[in-house]
Scaffold this active site. Sequence first.
Site, short mmCIF file in Angstrom:
data_model
loop_
_atom_site.label_atom_id
_atom_site.label_comp_id
_atom_site.label_asym_id
_atom_site.label_seq_id
_atom_site.Cartn_x
_atom_site.Cartn_y
_atom_site.Cartn_z
N HIS A 1 0.84 -1.20 0.00
CA HIS A 1 0.00 0.00 0.00
C HIS A 1 0.88 1.25 0.00
O HIS A 1 1.87 1.32 0.73
CB HIS A 1 -0.90 0.01 1.25
CG HIS A 1 -1.68 1.26 1.45
ND1 HIS A 1 -1.38 2.19 2.41
CD2 HIS A 1 -2.77 1.73 0.79
CE1 HIS A 1 -2.25 3.18 2.36
NE2 HIS A 1 -3.11 2.93 1.38
N ASN A 2 0.52 2.22 -0.85
CA ASN A 2 1.30 3.47 -0.94
C ASN A 2 2.80 3.17 -0.92
O ASN A 2 3.56 3.66 -0.08
CB ASN A 2 0.93 4.42 0.20
CG ASN A 2 -0.46 5.03 0.00
OD1 ASN A 2 -1.12 4.79 -1.00
ND2 ASN A 2 -0.89 5.84 0.95
N GLU B 1 1.64 -0.07 -5.43
CA GLU B 1 0.71 1.04 -5.66
C GLU B 1 1.45 2.29 -6.09
O GLU B 1 2.52 2.62 -5.57
CB GLU B 1 -0.10 1.32 -4.39
CG GLU B 1 -1.18 2.36 -4.61
CD GLU B 1 -2.08 2.55 -3.41
OE1 GLU B 1 -3.21 3.05 -3.60
OE2 GLU B 1 -1.67 2.20 -2.29
N ASP C 1 0.39 6.31 -6.68
CA ASP C 1 -0.58 7.41 -6.61
C ASP C 1 -0.16 8.50 -7.58
O ASP C 1 0.88 9.15 -7.39
CB ASP C 1 -0.65 7.99 -5.20
CG ASP C 1 -1.28 7.01 -4.21
OD1 ASP C 1 -1.51 5.86 -4.60
OD2 ASP C 1 -1.53 7.41 -3.06
N HIS D 1 1.33 11.26 -1.93
CA HIS D 1 0.06 11.09 -1.24
C HIS D 1 -0.68 12.42 -1.27
O HIS D 1 -0.27 13.38 -0.61
CB HIS D 1 0.30 10.63 0.20
CG HIS D 1 -0.87 9.96 0.82
ND1 HIS D 1 -1.03 9.83 2.18
CD2 HIS D 1 -1.95 9.34 0.27
CE1 HIS D 1 -2.16 9.19 2.44
NE2 HIS D 1 -2.72 8.88 1.29
N GLU E 1 -3.50 4.55 -8.49
CA GLU E 1 -4.50 5.44 -7.89
C GLU E 1 -4.41 6.72 -8.71
O GLU E 1 -3.57 7.58 -8.47
CB GLU E 1 -4.21 5.69 -6.41
CG GLU E 1 -5.31 6.48 -5.73
CD GLU E 1 -5.04 6.71 -4.26
OE1 GLU E 1 -5.16 7.88 -3.83
OE2 GLU E 1 -4.72 5.75 -3.56
#
Length: 511
Positions: A73-74, A103, A105, A118, A152
């Site tokens: 995640h992230n 991931e 973003d 983020h 994302e």
Amino acid sequence: MSERRKGRMEKGKAPCPRRAQIQRLLAAHYYGVRRKSFIRYMESKDCVFDETHTSVYQDMDQPLSHYFISSSHNTYLTGDQLVGKSHLDAYMHALIEGCRCIEIDCWDGPDMEPIVHHGYTLTTKLLFKDVITTVEHHAFEVSPYPVILSLENHCSKEQQEVMAKYLISILGEKLLRSPLDQPTTGDLPSPNDLKFKILIKNKKLEAEGAAGTETLENLDEGEDEEEDRQTKSPGKAGSKKKHKKKVEVAEALSDLVVYTRSVKFISFTHSKDKQKYSDNTSMEEKKARKLAKASGADFVQHTQKFLSRIYPAARRMTSSNPNPQEFWNVGSQLVALNFQTLGLPMDLNNGRFQDNGGCGYVLKPAVLMSSQRSFDPSCSQRGVEPTVLMIKVIHGSNLPIPSSGKPLGSFVRVEIHGIASDLCTKSTCTVKNNYLCPQWDTTIKFSISVPELCLIRFCVRQPTGFLSSNFVGQYTLPFTSLKTGYSWVPLRSRDGGSLDPASLFVYVCCE
């Protein structure tokens, strides 16, 4: 009685120096022999982890939905979710640790250069093209099986076209751009079908709307997580819900989505009737936990066919992690964790994915894939004869001395992580002032109803109070990789590194 004889008897009450010396020599010989025997056993490298599982041994020709897949995640972050630094090394480290779903973003950057960070926070920024270059360099260093790039995507249509250009030019032949002609499994291809391929997970335009706009009806993690984060931010409460914007998807990027199209989860019934095999959903841990408790059997059936990604709650600003076991219990393949955060969740993740040669893909057990029997992990497993696991923790060797420099004592905690009814923790006694070779000689028994889902965690701790203790070392492995008989448990540090030669000597038996 004569004074002379009385004196001899009184002298006999005192320990004889010669006798005491002999006793000390015998004790030293006993423990010396025992220690030498232990060392010889240790040098044999007979680890508690089944050595046949240190290479790929499972069937890799089943659909992707049949596997647990190591997920991050992230991935770009090296610290917390608010002011943490983003670094390319975070991608490199995740891939080298066997992670197969990372991931990214994506946001609009200056000079038409998409950036990665983020959103709505003070985290530092990376260039999208640099991230993709790093992925290209390290994607298949430790595993040949497919890597999924979970985007994302918050970029404008124009910068999405730039992203597509970089994905094609940098990844080259590694990028999967079209469906396979003859996948071995029919619907979703297998890890073997997709060896050395990189898949893009993103929203995809419908065939009839290739030039159109995909609205928030098909929201996935990107907008869901952003909405959750904004509604909890000071001064922005409710702003996202009141101003839902349409998300335009560039055709160039949409065309790169093949088997991993992001769609919003609506219900299990909707997925059964409407979802395509190549559609996969993302949901936040709280929602997933609620569904698992209320409809565990439906969740298991859903993940037999479709990929399901679960990610940490937006409230976890310190980058803490949920326990992944509760989501593996319902068959979720992509349980995304913050790899930079140490502790129990990552210990379990590392334990799970050291299986099958550490390739990042672990075949789900039959109990999660059966079409003949409904399985709900939140219910007690009636009619199933439990497996009795017996572990004798005999002694340890060369335990690391705490940073305080004072070896106050140590005990071993053995933990079972599985379905709710199998969760259990038991401990040995505490041995004080001996970190070189503490002797516990404690037998622990567990009754396990679904052992094929369980992880076993050995954790050495130093007591600091009546109910408190400090971490010393740990080792986690799947029940199915647990070797019976005498063996050694190699301890690992909090960050997962080896503490060699620190180890535990154990005997394992299953009934």
